[in-house]
Design a protein around this motif. Structure first.
Motif, PDB file in Angstrom:
ATOM      1  N   ALA A 112     -36.029 -22.322 -31.078  1.00  0.00           N
ATOM      2  CA  ALA A 112     -36.037 -23.096 -30.215  1.00  0.00           C
ATOM      3  C   ALA A 112     -34.804 -21.930 -28.732  1.00  0.00           C
ATOM      4  O   ALA A 112     -35.673 -21.554 -27.999  1.00  0.00           O
ATOM      5  N   ARG A 113     -34.180 -20.637 -29.682  1.00  0.00           N
ATOM      6  CA  ARG A 113     -33.583 -20.159 -28.781  1.00  0.00           C
ATOM      7  C   ARG A 113     -33.989 -18.572 -28.316  1.00  0.00           C
ATOM      8  O   ARG A 113     -33.601 -18.303 -27.075  1.00  0.00           O
ATOM      9  N   ARG A 114     -35.046 -18.856 -29.001  1.00  0.00           N
ATOM     10  CA  ARG A 114     -35.923 -17.398 -28.227  1.00  0.00           C
ATOM     11  C   ARG A 114     -36.626 -17.190 -27.344  1.00  0.00           C
ATOM     12  O   ARG A 114     -36.808 -16.806 -26.433  1.00  0.00           O
ATOM     13  N   ILE A 115     -36.320 -18.723 -26.659  1.00  0.00           N
ATOM     14  CA  ILE A 115     -37.004 -18.865 -25.590  1.00  0.00           C
ATOM     15  C   ILE A 115     -36.311 -17.969 -24.313  1.00  0.00           C
ATOM     16  O   ILE A 115     -36.952 -18.150 -22.943  1.00  0.00           O
ATOM     17  N   PHE A 116     -35.014 -18.204 -24.769  1.00  0.00           N
ATOM     18  CA  PHE A 116     -34.033 -17.408 -23.400  1.00  0.00           C
ATOM     19  C   PHE A 116     -34.255 -15.994 -23.312  1.00  0.00           C
ATOM     20  O   PHE A 116     -34.279 -15.523 -22.150  1.00  0.00           O
ATOM     21  N   GLY A 117     -34.528 -15.429 -25.120  1.00  0.00           N
ATOM     22  CA  GLY A 117     -34.975 -14.051 -24.657  1.00  0.00           C
ATOM     23  C   GLY A 117     -36.796 -14.027 -24.037  1.00  0.00           C
ATOM     24  O   GLY A 117     -36.539 -12.765 -23.018  1.00  0.00           O
ATOM     25  N   VAL A 118     -37.726 -14.859 -24.058  1.00  0.00           N
ATOM     26  CA  VAL A 118     -38.643 -14.983 -23.343  1.00  0.00           C
ATOM     27  C   VAL A 118     -38.233 -15.161 -22.115  1.00  0.00           C
ATOM     28  O   VAL A 118     -39.101 -14.400 -21.504  1.00  0.00           O
ATOM     29  N   ILE A 119     -37.589 -15.790 -21.161  1.00  0.00           N
ATOM     30  CA  ILE A 119     -37.582 -15.831 -19.624  1.00  0.00           C
ATOM     31  C   ILE A 119     -36.772 -14.550 -19.909  1.00  0.00           C
ATOM     32  O   ILE A 119     -37.288 -14.044 -18.568  1.00  0.00           O
ATOM     33  N   VAL A 120     -36.087 -13.839 -19.844  1.00  0.00           N
ATOM     34  CA  VAL A 120     -35.834 -12.482 -19.758  1.00  0.00           C
ATOM     35  C   VAL A 120     -37.011 -11.464 -19.613  1.00  0.00           C
ATOM     36  O   VAL A 120     -36.881 -10.849 -18.492  1.00  0.00           O
ATOM     37  N   LEU A 121     -38.053 -11.505 -20.315  1.00  0.00           N
ATOM     38  CA  LEU A 121     -38.864 -10.619 -19.692  1.00  0.00           C
ATOM     39  C   LEU A 121     -39.404 -10.671 -19.040  1.00  0.00           C
ATOM     40  O   LEU A 121     -40.478  -9.795 -18.561  1.00  0.00           O
ATOM     41  N   PHE A 122     -39.308 -11.663 -17.789  1.00  0.00           N
ATOM     42  CA  PHE A 122     -40.032 -11.701 -16.755  1.00  0.00           C
ATOM     43  C   PHE A 122     -39.429 -11.241 -15.627  1.00  0.00           C
ATOM     44  O   PHE A 122     -39.176 -10.306 -14.856  1.00  0.00           O
ATOM     45  N   VAL A 123     -37.732 -10.344 -16.151  1.00  0.00           N
ATOM     46  CA  VAL A 123     -37.355  -8.966 -15.671  1.00  0.00           C
ATOM     47  C   VAL A 123     -38.393  -7.724 -15.151  1.00  0.00           C
ATOM     48  O   VAL A 123     -38.036  -7.063 -14.050  1.00  0.00           O
ATOM     49  N   SER A 124     -38.087  -7.675 -16.474  1.00  0.00           N
ATOM     50  CA  SER A 124     -38.953  -6.111 -16.182  1.00  0.00           C
ATOM     51  C   SER A 124     -40.246  -6.392 -17.662  1.00  0.00           C
ATOM     52  O   SER A 124     -39.962  -7.076 -18.397  1.00  0.00           O
ATOM     53  N   THR A 125     -41.542  -5.486 -17.240  1.00  0.00           N
ATOM     54  CA  THR A 125     -42.340  -5.259 -18.770  1.00  0.00           C
ATOM     55  C   THR A 125     -41.998  -4.415 -19.804  1.00  0.00           C
ATOM     56  O   THR A 125     -41.454  -3.574 -19.657  1.00  0.00           O
ATOM     57  N   ASN A 126     -41.548  -5.047 -20.944  1.00  0.00           N
ATOM     58  CA  ASN A 126     -40.888  -4.354 -21.938  1.00  0.00           C
ATOM     59  C   ASN A 126     -42.027  -4.477 -23.231  1.00  0.00           C
ATOM     60  O   ASN A 126     -42.074  -5.176 -23.622  1.00  0.00           O
ATOM     61  N   PHE A 127     -42.396  -3.856 -23.219  1.00  0.00           N
ATOM     62  CA  PHE A 127     -43.509  -3.264 -24.642  1.00  0.00           C
ATOM     63  C   PHE A 127     -42.679  -4.527 -26.215  1.00  0.00           C
ATOM     64  O   PHE A 127     -43.553  -4.987 -26.780  1.00  0.00           O
ATOM     65  N   VAL A 128     -41.762  -3.017 -26.508  1.00  0.00           N
ATOM     66  CA  VAL A 128     -41.096  -3.458 -27.322  1.00  0.00           C
ATOM     67  C   VAL A 128     -40.269  -4.816 -27.287  1.00  0.00           C
ATOM     68  O   VAL A 128     -40.673  -5.400 -28.597  1.00  0.00           O
ATOM     69  N   ALA A 129     -39.855  -5.412 -26.210  1.00  0.00           N
ATOM     70  CA  ALA A 129     -39.341  -6.427 -26.570  1.00  0.00           C
ATOM     71  C   ALA A 129     -40.333  -8.168 -26.465  1.00  0.00           C
ATOM     72  O   ALA A 129     -39.979  -8.991 -26.222  1.00  0.00           O
ATOM     73  N   LEU A 130     -41.322  -7.569 -26.307  1.00  0.00           N
ATOM     74  CA  LEU A 130     -42.757  -8.633 -26.294  1.00  0.00           C
ATOM     75  C   LEU A 130     -42.991  -8.754 -27.186  1.00  0.00           C
ATOM     76  O   LEU A 130     -43.540  -9.681 -27.915  1.00  0.00           O
ATOM     77  N   LEU A 131     -42.928  -7.434 -28.340  1.00  0.00           N
ATOM     78  CA  LEU A 131     -43.245  -7.466 -30.029  1.00  0.00           C
ATOM     79  C   LEU A 131     -42.897  -8.831 -30.970  1.00  0.00           C
ATOM     80  O   LEU A 131     -43.712  -9.824 -31.246  1.00  0.00           O
ATOM     81  N   PRO A 132     -41.123  -9.226 -31.264  1.00  0.00           N
ATOM     82  CA  PRO A 132     -41.394  -9.678 -31.540  1.00  0.00           C
ATOM     83  C   PRO A 132     -41.531 -11.079 -31.462  1.00  0.00           C
ATOM     84  O   PRO A 132     -41.804 -12.182 -32.551  1.00  0.00           O
ATOM     85  N   TYR A 133     -41.896 -11.371 -30.488  1.00  0.00           N
ATOM     86  CA  TYR A 133     -42.140 -13.016 -30.248  1.00  0.00           C
ATOM     87  C   TYR A 133     -43.910 -12.779 -30.243  1.00  0.00           C
ATOM     88  O   TYR A 133     -44.027 -14.266 -31.063  1.00  0.00           O
TER      89      TYR A 133
END
Length: 285
Positions: A112-133
């Protein structure tokens, strides 16, 4: 001498990862679903469909050659991830409550903690940051499918496929502990990518600051609440890899050691109260 110490530290970090890969999987877990019977099955089916849709959008984004649709597919993937994590919180922690104990139960849940990282993805399009989720959601989807199909032949085929790629634990039919550790490594890699992008036109200072504060929060929570975890292990392994490569270069080793000590001072140690200086450097997360 520095090279020998770095190699020894690298071996210790690797041993730490191997020894705790399964142990940490039992900490900060999601527990059992809050709903059973028809309602529980309905939530599970809805969650499976949501995960399938977000993974379709995610893979379409990853392999898209059409520049005009990349942004929309990325946004659809992130929105699907937010819905999926909210469904996870609803399934395993119950309906939202304005109580501190409810928030604490969510923060103690590693998934559940990862939801905060997912919300950060709205700030910028980042291919690498999307992969772990996408990675952890793939494992979670396969686990839900296996549990829903129970002992059918298709469930056994999915389990065999998942075991081959180290996505599911065949004994517990839950995501393999190595999934969380590998995802944490990719998250750290995404943070490093954001730093490197400062030298390119794709740089985004807001994403860099917020994402690294998210990583710091995850690290602190795992260190204090779980006494270690995937993110802690990922940073240990990163530190060992850097030291191995710069140990013979004094011009880099000195500044890196100083930077590491500064960053370490911002993280309270387990069992100790944070001093006033540490509290002033609190993460915005």
């Amino acid at each position: 001498e520095n090279a020998a110490k770095a190699r020894q530290y690298s071996e210790q970090a690797s041993q730490y990862y191997q020894q705790h890969a399964r142990g940490f999987a039992n900490r900060g877990g999601s527990g059992l679903p809050k709903f059973s019977g028809f309602i529980g099955r309905a939530f599970q089916t809805g969650h499976i469909c949501t995960r399938m849709m977000l993974l379709v959008f995610g893979f379409m984004y990853c392999f898209s050659l059409d520049a005009g649709t990349i942004k929309s597919r990325y946004t659809s993937s992130v929105r699907g991830l937010v819905v999926s994590f909210l469904l996870h919180i609803l399934r395993f922690h119950g309906s939202p409550k304005f109580q501190m104990i409810y928030l604490q139960s969510i923060m103690m849940d590693q998934h559940a903690r990862r939801i905060f990282g997912v919300i950060v993805l709205f700030v910028s399009t980042n291919f690498v940051a999307l992969l772990p989720y996408l990675y952890v959601e793939t494992a979670a989807l396969l686990a839900d499918l296996v549990n829903k199909l129970d002992k059918g032949s298709l469930a056994l085929q999915i389990l065999s496929f998942s075991e081959k790629f180290q996505l599911l634990d065949p004994r517990s039919r839950t995501p393999d502990p190595r999934v969380a550790h590998n995802a944490a490594l990719i998250e750290v890699a995404a943070g490093l990518t954001a730093i490197i992008q400062l030298l390119t036109p794709r740089r985004n200072f807001i994403f860099l600051v917020i994402y690294w504060q998210y990583l710091q929060t995850r690290f602190t929570l795992e260190l204090l609440a779980d006494q270690g975890g995937p993110m802690v292990s990922a940073f240990y392994r990163l530190d060992a890899a850097i030291l191995t490569r710069i140990s013979s270069i004094p011009a880099l080793l000195g500044p890196y050691t100083k930077l590491k000590s500064i960053l370490a001072s911002q993280i309270p140690k387990p069992g100790s109260q944070a001093d006033s200086s540490t509290k002033k450097r609190c993460s915005i997360m």
